[in-house]
Design a protein around this motif. Structure first.
Motif, PDB file in Angstrom:
ATOM      1  N   MET A  46       0.815  -1.211   0.000  1.00 22.37           N
ATOM      2  CA  MET A  46       0.000   0.000   0.000  1.00 22.37           C
ATOM      3  C   MET A  46       0.854   1.269   0.000  1.00 22.37           C
ATOM      4  SD  MET A  46      -3.204  -0.501  -0.283  1.00 22.37           S
ATOM      5  CE  MET A  46      -3.022  -1.964  -1.288  1.00 22.37           C
ATOM      6  N   VAL A  47       1.938   1.245   0.777  1.00 16.50           N
ATOM      7  CA  VAL A  47       2.813   2.422   0.805  1.00 16.50           C
ATOM      8  C   VAL A  47       3.372   2.697  -0.591  1.00 16.50           C
ATOM      9  CG1 VAL A  47       5.001   3.331   1.677  1.00 16.50           C
ATOM     10  CG2 VAL A  47       3.411   2.205   3.234  1.00 16.50           C
ATOM     11  N   SER A  48       3.810   1.645  -1.279  1.00 14.85           N
ATOM     12  CA  SER A  48       4.338   1.812  -2.637  1.00 14.85           C
ATOM     13  C   SER A  48       3.253   2.307  -3.583  1.00 14.85           C
ATOM     14  CB  SER A  48       4.907   0.482  -3.143  1.00 14.85           C
ATOM     15  OG  SER A  48       5.962   0.039  -2.320  1.00 14.85           O
ATOM     16  N   LEU A  49       2.051   1.774  -3.448  1.00 15.23           N
ATOM     17  CA  LEU A  49       0.950   2.176  -4.324  1.00 15.23           C
ATOM     18  C   LEU A  49       0.574   3.633  -4.104  1.00 15.23           C
ATOM     19  CD1 LEU A  49      -1.289   1.539  -6.357  1.00 15.23           C
ATOM     20  CD2 LEU A  49      -2.680   0.711  -4.435  1.00 15.23           C
ATOM     21  N   ILE A  50       0.452   4.043  -2.838  1.00 16.40           N
ATOM     22  CA  ILE A  50       0.083   5.422  -2.533  1.00 16.40           C
ATOM     23  C   ILE A  50       1.152   6.384  -3.030  1.00 16.40           C
ATOM     24  CG2 ILE A  50      -0.333   7.066  -0.669  1.00 16.40           C
ATOM     25  CD1 ILE A  50      -1.529   4.703   0.923  1.00 16.40           C
ATOM     26  N   THR A  51       2.419   6.022  -2.814  1.00 16.14           N
ATOM     27  CA  THR A  51       3.511   6.873  -3.284  1.00 16.14           C
ATOM     28  C   THR A  51       3.493   7.004  -4.800  1.00 16.14           C
ATOM     29  OG1 THR A  51       4.865   6.159  -1.403  1.00 16.14           O
ATOM     30  CG2 THR A  51       6.002   7.205  -3.250  1.00 16.14           C
ATOM     31  N   THR A  52       3.198   5.920  -5.487  1.00 13.55           N
ATOM     32  CA  THR A  52       3.098   5.959  -6.953  1.00 13.55           C
ATOM     33  C   THR A  52       1.972   6.870  -7.400  1.00 13.55           C
ATOM     34  OG1 THR A  52       3.969   3.703  -7.123  1.00 13.55           O
ATOM     35  CG2 THR A  52       2.764   4.570  -9.021  1.00 13.55           C
ATOM     36  N   ILE A  53       0.840   6.814  -6.695  1.00 14.99           N
ATOM     37  CA  ILE A  53      -0.284   7.702  -7.014  1.00 14.99           C
ATOM     38  C   ILE A  53       0.116   9.154  -6.826  1.00 14.99           C
ATOM     39  CG2 ILE A  53      -2.611   8.399  -6.302  1.00 14.99           C
ATOM     40  CD1 ILE A  53      -3.137   5.468  -5.602  1.00 14.99           C
ATOM     41  N   HIS A  54       0.829   9.450  -5.753  1.00 14.28           N
ATOM     42  CA  HIS A  54       1.329  10.818  -5.535  1.00 14.28           C
ATOM     43  C   HIS A  54       2.130  11.290  -6.751  1.00 14.28           C
ATOM     44  CE1 HIS A  54       1.313  10.559  -0.825  1.00 14.28           C
ATOM     45  NE2 HIS A  54       0.109  10.506  -1.358  1.00 14.28           N
ATOM     46  N   LEU A  55       3.059  10.460  -7.184  1.00 15.04           N
ATOM     47  CA  LEU A  55       3.945  10.838  -8.278  1.00 15.04           C
ATOM     48  C   LEU A  55       3.181  10.993  -9.585  1.00 15.04           C
ATOM     49  CD1 LEU A  55       6.758  11.347  -9.405  1.00 15.04           C
ATOM     50  CD2 LEU A  55       7.047   8.867  -9.646  1.00 15.04           C
ATOM     51  N   VAL A  56       2.297  10.044  -9.880  1.00 13.89           N
ATOM     52  CA  VAL A  56       1.537  10.091 -11.139  1.00 13.89           C
ATOM     53  C   VAL A  56       0.655  11.328 -11.179  1.00 13.89           C
ATOM     54  CG1 VAL A  56      -0.278   8.959 -12.473  1.00 13.89           C
ATOM     55  CG2 VAL A  56       1.606   7.606 -11.537  1.00 13.89           C
ATOM     56  N   LEU A  57      -0.049  11.617 -10.094  1.00  9.51           N
ATOM     57  CA  LEU A  57      -0.927  12.786 -10.073  1.00  9.51           C
ATOM     58  C   LEU A  57      -0.126  14.075 -10.174  1.00  9.51           C
ATOM     59  CD1 LEU A  57      -3.642  11.802  -7.438  1.00  9.51           C
ATOM     60  CD2 LEU A  57      -3.872  11.939  -9.924  1.00  9.51           C
ATOM     61  N   TYR A  58       1.044  14.104  -9.547  1.00  7.18           N
ATOM     62  CA  TYR A  58       1.876  15.299  -9.678  1.00  7.18           C
ATOM     63  C   TYR A  58       2.297  15.504 -11.126  1.00  7.18           C
ATOM     64  CZ  TYR A  58       5.958  18.261  -9.686  1.00  7.18           C
ATOM     65  OH  TYR A  58       6.854  19.242  -9.997  1.00  7.18           O
ATOM     66  N   LEU A  59       2.714  14.436 -11.792  1.00 10.60           N
ATOM     67  CA  LEU A  59       3.123  14.543 -13.194  1.00 10.60           C
ATOM     68  C   LEU A  59       1.959  14.991 -14.067  1.00 10.60           C
ATOM     69  CD1 LEU A  59       5.378  11.371 -13.554  1.00 10.60           C
ATOM     70  CD2 LEU A  59       6.114  13.752 -13.378  1.00 10.60           C
ATOM     71  N   LEU A  60       0.766  14.504 -13.765  1.00 15.98           N
ATOM     72  CA  LEU A  60      -0.402  14.893 -14.551  1.00 15.98           C
ATOM     73  C   LEU A  60      -0.748  16.370 -14.377  1.00 15.98           C
ATOM     74  CD1 LEU A  60      -2.723  11.790 -14.061  1.00 15.98           C
ATOM     75  CD2 LEU A  60      -1.530  12.464 -16.156  1.00 15.98           C
ATOM     76  N   THR A  61      -0.343  16.943 -13.229  1.00 17.69           N
ATOM     77  CA  THR A  61      -0.625  18.361 -13.012  1.00 17.69           C
ATOM     78  C   THR A  61       0.378  19.274 -13.713  1.00 17.69           C
ATOM     79  OG1 THR A  61       0.665  18.424 -10.952  1.00 17.69           O
ATOM     80  CG2 THR A  61      -1.686  17.891 -10.780  1.00 17.69           C
ATOM     81  N   ILE A  62       1.545  18.747 -14.075  1.00 20.55           N
ATOM     82  CA  ILE A  62       2.554  19.613 -14.695  1.00 20.55           C
ATOM     83  C   ILE A  62       2.725  19.347 -16.187  1.00 20.55           C
ATOM     84  CG2 ILE A  62       3.804  19.848 -12.525  1.00 20.55           C
ATOM     85  CD1 ILE A  62       5.873  17.860 -13.607  1.00 20.55           C
ATOM     86  N   LEU A  63       2.282  18.189 -16.653  1.00 22.87           N
ATOM     87  CA  LEU A  63       2.397  17.889 -18.080  1.00 22.87           C
ATOM     88  C   LEU A  63       1.236  18.512 -18.845  1.00 22.87           C
ATOM     89  CD1 LEU A  63       3.432  14.114 -17.914  1.00 22.87           C
ATOM     90  CD2 LEU A  63       4.911  16.095 -18.322  1.00 22.87           C
ATOM     91  N   PRO A  64       1.492  19.059 -20.027  1.00 29.36           N
ATOM     92  CA  PRO A  64       0.435  19.738 -20.796  1.00 29.36           C
ATOM     93  C   PRO A  64      -0.489  18.747 -21.514  1.00 29.36           C
ATOM     94  CG  PRO A  64       2.493  19.782 -22.014  1.00 29.36           C
ATOM     95  CD  PRO A  64       2.822  19.141 -20.680  1.00 29.36           C
TER      96      PRO A  64
END
Length: 224
Positions: A1-19
């Protein structure tokens, strides 16, 4: 779960900065906005827990989760760990909705991470045998320092921190208020936790120094 949640953090952050989506669609749709929640966008009571306002915010909160989450997940199991994490984040966001103005906007997983601290404190109070004295001291010191920083730093969602902590504590404490016994899985984990005390006491000074640096960096994450 820790790995999954951390991955979600990273993916959502990338989605907020990529056009990829116009006008920062992901951030605007998933962040916590009290007015929009009152208008029916109830998913914002959960999704802000996974969103962050910048790279450093995402990095340090994820780092804090990686530092404090795995031991608790191993102690409780993935399902219970996820419930505690989500419930604490939900409690933090509901409290933010109640006590902050309708125009208030917020993101970050600090409330959920404080919930992990709250659950650790419940373990320390009601089931001391599950944690070594060294780990107990570390958790209590970090919790105290993090709470102090909550009130000293600007632009902090104090309500989320406090109610996330309270939510995690209540989840851990309620079974003892009801005088229920620990489940077999928790009892097994208590034995495992006790067996780890030797590893803690035999840490070299270099390892202690490294962990001290890591903990300081984790605390900085709560300032975001």
């Amino acid at each position: 779960m820790v790995s999954l949640i951390t991955t979600i953090h990273l993916v959502l952050y990338l989605l907020t900065i990529l056009p990829i989506f116009p006008n920062n669609w992901f951030f605007e749709t998933l962040s916590g906005v009290n007015l929009y929640i009152m208008e029916g966008e109830v998913w914002r009571l959960i999704t802000p827990t996974f969103m962050h306002s910048g790279f450093s915010h995402m990095l340090f909160n994820s780092f804090s989760l990686i530092l404090f989450g795995p031991a608790l997940e191993r102690m409780l199991g993935s399902g219970r760990f996820l419930f505690i994490y989500l419930f604490s984040g939900f409690a933090a966001n509901v409290a933010t909705l109640i006590f902050e103005p309708l125009t208030y906007t917020h993101v970050g997983s600090s409330g959920a991470i404080f919930g992990l601290f709250g659950y650790y404190i419940a373990i320390i109070i009601f089931r001391k045998s599950m944690m070594s004295q060294q780990n107990t001291q570390i958790i209590l010191v970090l919790c105290a320092v993090s709470l102090i920083m909550t009130f000293l730093q600007p632009n902090i969602n104090v309500i989320a921190h406090l109610f996330g902590l309270l939510g995690g504590f209540l989840v851990g404490a309620i079974p003892y208020f009801n005088k229920k016994d620990l489940s077999d899985s928790i009892q097994t984990t208590a034995s495992w936790a006790s067996s780890q005390r030797r590893n803690v006491t035999l840490q070299s000074p270099v390892k202690v120094l490294i962990w001290a640096v890591i903990i300081i960096l984790a605390i900085l994450g709560f300032w975001k």
